[in-house]
Design an enzyme around this catalytic site. Structure first.
Site, mmCIF file in Angstrom:
data_model
loop_
_atom_site.group_PDB
_atom_site.id
_atom_site.type_symbol
_atom_site.label_atom_id
_atom_site.label_comp_id
_atom_site.label_asym_id
_atom_site.label_seq_id
_atom_site.Cartn_x
_atom_site.Cartn_y
_atom_site.Cartn_z
ATOM 1 N N ASP A 74 0.828 -1.200 0.000
ATOM 2 C CA ASP A 74 0.000 0.000 0.000
ATOM 3 C C ASP A 74 0.874 1.267 0.000
ATOM 4 O O ASP A 74 1.857 1.354 0.741
ATOM 5 C CB ASP A 74 -0.867 -0.039 1.271
ATOM 6 C CG ASP A 74 -1.967 0.989 1.266
ATOM 7 O OD1 ASP A 74 -2.855 0.891 0.412
ATOM 8 O OD2 ASP A 74 -1.942 1.892 2.131
ATOM 9 N N GLU A 91 2.014 -0.155 -4.824
ATOM 10 C CA GLU A 91 1.016 0.835 -5.239
ATOM 11 C C GLU A 91 1.726 2.179 -5.381
ATOM 12 O O GLU A 91 2.230 2.736 -4.404
ATOM 13 C CB GLU A 91 -0.104 0.961 -4.208
ATOM 14 C CG GLU A 91 -1.207 1.888 -4.716
ATOM 15 C CD GLU A 91 -2.103 2.458 -3.639
ATOM 16 O OE1 GLU A 91 -3.200 2.909 -3.977
ATOM 17 O OE2 GLU A 91 -1.704 2.468 -2.459
HETATM 18 C C1 NOJ Z 1 -4.456 2.968 -0.842
HETATM 19 C C2 NOJ Z 1 -5.543 1.956 -0.752
HETATM 20 O O1 NOJ Z 1 -5.691 1.311 -1.986
HETATM 21 C C3 NOJ Z 1 -6.783 2.697 -0.308
HETATM 22 O O2 NOJ Z 1 -7.933 1.909 -0.403
HETATM 23 C C4 NOJ Z 1 -6.552 3.186 1.091
HETATM 24 O O3 NOJ Z 1 -7.647 3.968 1.501
HETATM 25 C C5 NOJ Z 1 -5.287 4.027 1.185
HETATM 26 N N1 NOJ Z 1 -4.192 3.454 0.463
HETATM 27 C C6 NOJ Z 1 -4.854 4.164 2.600
HETATM 28 O O4 NOJ Z 1 -4.294 2.964 3.057
#
Ligand code: NOJ
Length: 546
Positions: A215, A282
């Site tokens: 993440d 990500e």
């Molecule tokens: C990215 C995640 O994909 C999202 O769903 C989340 O709210 C934020 N990061 C915070 O962790």
């Protein structure tokens, strides 16, 4: 890995995360096995044969860890246990065993940038400035005005609206949170934090987990001087423009800092302590910065830096071609393995974005380009965004930014549609699922599509079968073609004498093809096997040999 043309010597030399397809599950929404309206691990395990039948190779589960669920699991209160809403560690072990039996890899969602304010680490940090856990988080005294008033440390904003700082009244210090105030940022500069977070990775790898989606990996460190970020004009085309307050700053001090890259390299070393594991990061950054996250052969970083650019792209042949040409060339140059994504739990469903008519064109594209595709649950049956009545909205990103209706992510997170009838087979009859089921689930569902050879589901399977049958589609080089038709994006995948050509008609009109030497049609989105050189039909995607 590949030579300068992107060619791979032998497809068998590819790793699973290069040759495979990743299937993302949002666990709350996949299958509710105990009738509480929320999906769970047992439900996922029961559906693994379905997932295997899709011809995908790995499942990625959005977070399943102990959490107060303020951000539906992206607020972790224990990195080494399963939240009771989803099940138990034993049930997780059973899921992994069954997945492996079916030949599927299992990936978890690792959330290193922040934890939950309910995590014992943060609770301990709140006990005072001399707490041993105090420095596990990012604190600031705030700025003091001429009249002695304390105000925010700087102008940094949360993605979900409002300042990225919250005052801890007891100590008079502010703590940093790039998301909700119940998601305090961990201080990655503290080696104890890194050690604890790396141990969490080892814990899951010892349990057999094959990989991680990491993440917000590009946010781990911030400027040590806490400088204000410059204000910028909003770019409505940018991927994160749905968070307008946050997007109004240029994130030169909170994103992609040199220390972040160092920590990613360290994280990779932990992954490499185990055989054949991987991580996908990500990362919402422009291409050049994105590809840097692959690292170098001596200092590798993530195996796959998620490429989200197809999501924000103007959907026409010229834009998509220009982007893919550029990305493929840069990937070859960087020695990075490419990957493509059309949707996830933070983005509008791609069917709603590109439109019903272009749905199969998009699906064909992502499953035939050079690189690893990641597909979002339900996209294989053509699920679309669901309009959520105001009283059922639950996503904090939307609720905290009422002026920005696009910020809420509920429409793309609704229950999987398994069959016609109550709750589409997601939850038992009489239970209210945590988000409403689509109104047209009686028509758009797995059972109905299993029975229909021309369904979206069976089209998806035909595409994954094609990938398996033709090494050119997995290991082959990529080259786009000039067809003389501005609405057609055509490209060739070549491997050891085998040539597969993909023809995508982005228009609603017939488009003639000339100079095509193809010998056989392998698949057409319109059904049947038209003559490979026949004009492309409206919105047709066609894959041909030669
Ligand atoms: C990215 C995640 O994909 C999202 O769903 C989340 O709210 C934020 N990061 C915070 O962790």
């Amino acid at each position: 890995m590949n030579d300068s043309s992107g060619r791979v010597a032998n497809p068998a030399d590819l790793k699973w995360w290069q040759s495979g397809i990743i299937y993302q599950i949002y666990p709350r929404s996949f299958q509710d096995s105990n009738g509480d309206g929320i999906g769970d691990l047992k439900g996922i395990t029961a559906r693994l044969p379905y997932i295997a039948s899709l011809g995908v190779d790995a499942v990625w589960l959005s977070p399943i860890f102990v959490s107060p669920m303020r951000d539906f699991g992206y607020d972790v209160a224990d990195y080494c246990d399963v939240d009771p809403i989803f099940g138990t560690l034993e049930e997780f072990d059973a899921l992994v065993a069954e997945a492996h039996r079916l030949g599927l890899k299992v990936m978890l969602d690792y959330v290193p940038n922040h934890c939950s304010s309910a995590h014992p680490w943060f609770e301990e940090a709140l006990t005072g400035k001399d707490s041993p856990k105090r420095d596990w988080f990012v604190w600031h005294d705030g700025r003091i005005g001429p009249d002695g008033t304390r105000y925010l440390p700087n102008n940094w904003r949360s993605f979900f609206g409002g300042p990225a700082w919250t005052l801890d009244e007891a100590s008079g210090q502010y703590f940093l949170h790039q998301f909700l105030s119940s998601q305090p940022d961990l201080n990655w500069r503290n080696p104890e934090v890194r050690a604890a977070m790396f141990d969490a990775l080892r814990f899951w790898m010892r349990r057999g987990v094959d990989g991680f989606r990491v993440d917000v990996i590009w946010l781990l460190a911030e400027d040590e001087e806490f400088r204000d970020e410059p204000v910028r004009a909003l770019d409505p085309g940018s991927l994160l423009a749905v968070f307008p307050e946050h997007a109004s700053l240029e994130h030169i001090y909170t994103q992609d800092q040199p220390d972040t890259r160092t920590y990613v390299r360290e994280m990779r070393q932990v992954i490499d302590e185990f055989d054949d594991r991987m991580m996908v990061g990500e990362i919402y950054l422009p291409l050049e910065q994105l590809l840097a996250y692959s690292g170098t052969p001596d200092e590798p970083m993530v195996h796959l830096p998620f490429n989200f650019h197809l999501i924000s792209m103007t959907w026409d042949a010229a834009h998509v071609r220009a982007f893919v040409d550029d990305y493929d060339a840069r990937s070859v140059q960087a020695g990075a393995w490419p990957n493509f994504v059309l949707g996830n739990h933070d983005q509008r469903r791609f069917k709603s974005r590109v439109g019903e008519a272009q749905y199969r064109v998009a699906q064909t594209l992502v499953l035939t380009l050079r690189g690893t595709p990641t597909v979002y649950y339900g996209d294989e049956i053509g699920m679309h965004d669901v309009v959520i009545p105001p009283h059922r909205l639950v996503d904090p990103a939307g609720l905290q930014q009422p002026g920005s209706p696009e910020a809420g992510r509920d429409p793309e997170r609704t229950p999987m549609q398994w069959k016609a009838g109550p709750n589409a087979g997601f939850s038992p009859e009489g239970v209210e699922p945590w988000l409403p089921v689509a109104d047209d689930a009686d028509q758009i569902n797995v059972a109905a599509q299993e029975a229909d050879p021309d369904s979206d589901l069976n089209y998806f399977r035909a595409l994954t079968r094609l990938r398996r049958a033709h090494p050119a589609l997995v290991a082959g080089s990529y080259r786009s073609l000039d067809t003389g038709q501005p609405d057609v994006f055509a490209y060739v995948r070549e491997h050891e004498g085998e040539t597969v050509t993909v023809l995508l008609n982005f228009s609603a009109e017939d488009r003639p093809l000339t100079d095509l030497t193809a010998t056989r049609t392998l698949l057409s989105s319109l059904g049947g096997a038209p003559d490979p050189a026949a004009p492309l039909g409206p919105n047709e995607a066609r894959v041909v040999l030669g």
